[in-house]
Design a protein around this motif. Structure first.
Motif, PDB file in Angstrom:
ATOM      1  N   SER A 131       0.821  -1.217   0.000  1.00  0.00           N
ATOM      2  CA  SER A 131       0.000   0.000   0.000  1.00  0.00           C
ATOM      3  C   SER A 131       0.848   1.256   0.000  1.00  0.00           C
ATOM      4  N   ALA A 132       1.961   1.243   0.716  1.00  0.00           N
ATOM      5  CA  ALA A 132       2.743   2.461   0.901  1.00  0.00           C
ATOM      6  C   ALA A 132       3.207   3.067  -0.411  1.00  0.00           C
ATOM      7  N   ASN A 133       3.486   2.240  -1.400  1.00  0.00           N
ATOM      8  CA  ASN A 133       4.023   2.769  -2.653  1.00  0.00           C
ATOM      9  C   ASN A 133       3.023   3.606  -3.429  1.00  0.00           C
ATOM     10  N   PRO A 182       9.544  -8.049  -3.435  1.00  0.00           N
ATOM     11  CA  PRO A 182      10.702  -8.127  -2.536  1.00  0.00           C
ATOM     12  C   PRO A 182      11.661  -6.951  -2.724  1.00  0.00           C
ATOM     13  N   GLY A 183      12.499  -6.731  -1.713  1.00  0.00           N
ATOM     14  CA  GLY A 183      13.633  -5.836  -1.854  1.00  0.00           C
ATOM     15  C   GLY A 183      13.367  -4.362  -1.656  1.00  0.00           C
ATOM     16  N   LEU A 184      12.183  -3.979  -1.208  1.00  0.00           N
ATOM     17  CA  LEU A 184      11.901  -2.554  -1.008  1.00  0.00           C
ATOM     18  C   LEU A 184      12.531  -2.072   0.301  1.00  0.00           C
ATOM     19  N   THR A 237      13.448   2.743   4.377  1.00  0.00           N
ATOM     20  CA  THR A 237      14.305   3.703   5.069  1.00  0.00           C
ATOM     21  C   THR A 237      15.048   4.560   4.048  1.00  0.00           C
ATOM     22  N   ALA A 238      15.473   3.953   2.954  1.00  0.00           N
ATOM     23  CA  ALA A 238      16.148   4.721   1.910  1.00  0.00           C
ATOM     24  C   ALA A 238      15.172   5.656   1.195  1.00  0.00           C
ATOM     25  N   LEU A 239      13.971   5.146   0.911  1.00  0.00           N
ATOM     26  CA  LEU A 239      12.959   5.999   0.283  1.00  0.00           C
ATOM     27  C   LEU A 239      12.621   7.190   1.176  1.00  0.00           C
TER      28      LEU A 239
END
Length: 527
Positions: free
Chosen positions: A429-431, A478-480, A483-485
């Motif tokens: 959902s966050a994306n 996978p792989g999101l 913290t970097a975003l």
């Protein structure tokens, strides 16, 4: 001679609509020029986020919120988020810039061809002024339509209209006031009180409108006075009753046959502040169990008209709940012991079970925290662990459209800075609303974004099992690294893997802006 813009700004200021959520384009600049100092412009980087923020803001303030969109493209970008606002009955006033009048017929770049038609049937009112002189009146109508219908309205305005001189008579709109009253009459109350009093085994079903209208305390008083078992109507976007109250039986399932089975044994189903019903899964069966009648009380005339069964009273639920409490004999007395949550389930390996995460929230956050939740696959875990007793504590995307959680949390915190806000959002959902992080950082909104990362679209996997299609593609993400975003958008962030570390992080509230916590969780199903 006053200009259309000058009157529009003065009207909006008098109506208290001085916060504008928007993402401007060239067509909108003439409307935004010369805004009075009392106005605040809240920039979102995508129109879906803009509407999501306005939706959260309107839900916590209880009043309309003003949105400014860019022509057809911006309006189209907003429509996914708009579906949630429609079913939450959020009174959003959507304005959009249109090309100059002489260029619309030519379909020049950024012309919104047949602009009012674009947003139908989602909005309750959609229009474009017939001429520049009609801009102030059209804007007032859009505001009043949103308030009266409790549904978003839409107004497209050609940008050359804003600088046009209009007749001084247009200023009459500044003094307008429109109010709504739906108090049931004495005979209607008499009938309802008599039917509830005569029922052998009545049950109360409450919807999100109870919370939105500020009637939670009345609903609790009525249920306790009459000793009524209470269900929350299917697919709730707000919580109308404390979820650990001993009279609460839970949230009704969202299938026709499932609802009927859950209500078996009751001869009267009294539905207050909810449609009948917001079904989701296709579970055929009878609408009601044998021997049951249904009476719906709602101030939403559309919901009353489209119901497939039962009787309906279109009225404010507040006076109805008060009348039932005041005029029927008390059936129970004494203190009510709230049900304690069970011990949270645990998961093996590096990921936490969602129940552990929610228990940590429950134990560390203030009791009046507002939770904006968009993690569908953890619904069952959520209701097993949370203890929500304050009105306005729970918000969920009302139509199931993804992208609500992050921006709505920002809008909720801006609308009511006195209560803490936590967004509980799944990684899938966050994306859909990720750019809301920029708005939160830019305006220093003290929100806690809690991202549950399990690397899947969990609800889709669950539905795949229900529909007998477990092998469809596109359910793994996978792989999101959130913290970097978050760092890229200016939000301090941390990833936690241990329960003790999560609890330590949650104990320290954000103060001068937002923070994001990413926690890996074990995949679960909504039930």
């Amino acid at each position: 001679m006053p200009t259309a813009r000058r009157i529009a700004h003065a009207f909006l200021e008098r109506q208290g609509l001085t916060t504008i959520f928007g993402n401007p384009g060239s067509n909108e600049l003439p409307f935004l020029a010369g805004l009075p100092e009392s106005f605040r412009y809240v920039l979102g980087l995508h129109e879906g986020v803009v509407v999501g923020m306005a939706d959260g803001y309107a839900q916590v303030t209880g009043g309309p919120a003003l949105v400014n969109l860019h022509a057809a493209a911006g309006s189209g970008n907003a429509m996914g988020a708009l579906t949630n606002a429609v079913y939450a009955r959020s009174p959003l006033v959507l304005t959009a810039g249109q090309q100059v009048r002489s260029a619309v017929g030519l379909e020049a770049m950024l012309a919104n061809v047949d602009a009012p038609q674009l947003m139908r049937p989602l909005v309750g009112h959609s229009a474009e002024p017939a001429c520049a002189a009609d801009v102030p009146r059209s804007l007032a109508q859009a505001v009043f339509e949103a308030e009266l219908q409790r549904r978003p309205s839409y107004l497209s305005v050609p940008y050359d209209d804003w600088d046009a001189d209009v007749d001084p008579g247009a200023c009459e709109v500044l003094e307008r006031r429109v109010r709504r009253g739906l108090t049931p009459d004495a005979a209607q109350l008499d009938d309802l009180v008599r039917e509830v009093g005569a029922a052998r085994n009545p049950v109360l079903v409450l919807g999100g409108d109870i919370d939105a209208a500020g009637h939670v305390d009345r609903a609790v008083a009525c249920a306790e006075h009459l000793d009524l078992p209470v269900w929350v109507a299917p697919s709730p976007h707000r919580l109308p009753f404390p979820n650990r109250h001993p009279l609460l039986r839970g949230v009704l399932p969202a299938g026709i046959g499932s609802v009927s089975s859950a209500l078996a044994g009751h001869d009267l189903v009294l539905v207050v502040g909810a449609p009948v019903f917001r079904y989701h899964q296709h579970v055929p069966g009878p609408y009601l169990p044998d021997g049951a009648r249904l009476i719906q009380v709602t101030d939403d005339a559309g919901a009353a008209a489209r119901a497939p069964m039962g009787e309906a009273l279109v009225a404010d639920p507040g006076p109805v709940l008060a009348a039932l409490t005041d005029r029927l004999p008390q059936r129970a007395s004494g203190p009510r012991e709230f049900t304690p949550p069970p011990e949270p389930a645990t998961a093996s390996g590096a990921a936490l079970h969602p129940e552990e995460v929610f228990a940590a929230l429950r134990d560390t956050q203030p009791p009046d925290t507002r939770y904006v939740v968009e993690s569908t696959s953890t619904n069952g875990a959520w209701w097993r662990q949370m203890d929500l007793r304050h009105p306005g504590s729970y918000f969920f995307p009302a139509s199931g459209g993804l992208g609500f959680g992050l921006p709505a949390a920002v809008g909720a915190a801006m609308g009511d800075p006195d209560r803490p806000v936590v967004a509980v959002v799944g990684d899938g959902s966050a994306n859909y609303g990720i750019t809301a992080l920029w708005s939160a950082a830019h305006y220093r909104v003290p929100v806690t974004f809690l991202i549950l990362r399990n690397g899947t679209y969990g609800a889709l996997r669950w539905f795949g099992t229900l529909l007998g299609t477990p092998d469809v593609p596109g359910t793994e993400i996978p792989g999101l690294d959130f913290t970097a975003l978050a760092a890229g958008y200016g939000v301090p962030a941390t990833a936690v893997t241990e329960l003790a570390e999560l609890r330590d992080q949650l104990k320290t509230p954000p103060t001068d802006g937002p923070r994001l916590i990413q926690v890996d969780t074990h995949p679960t199903s909504p039930e």
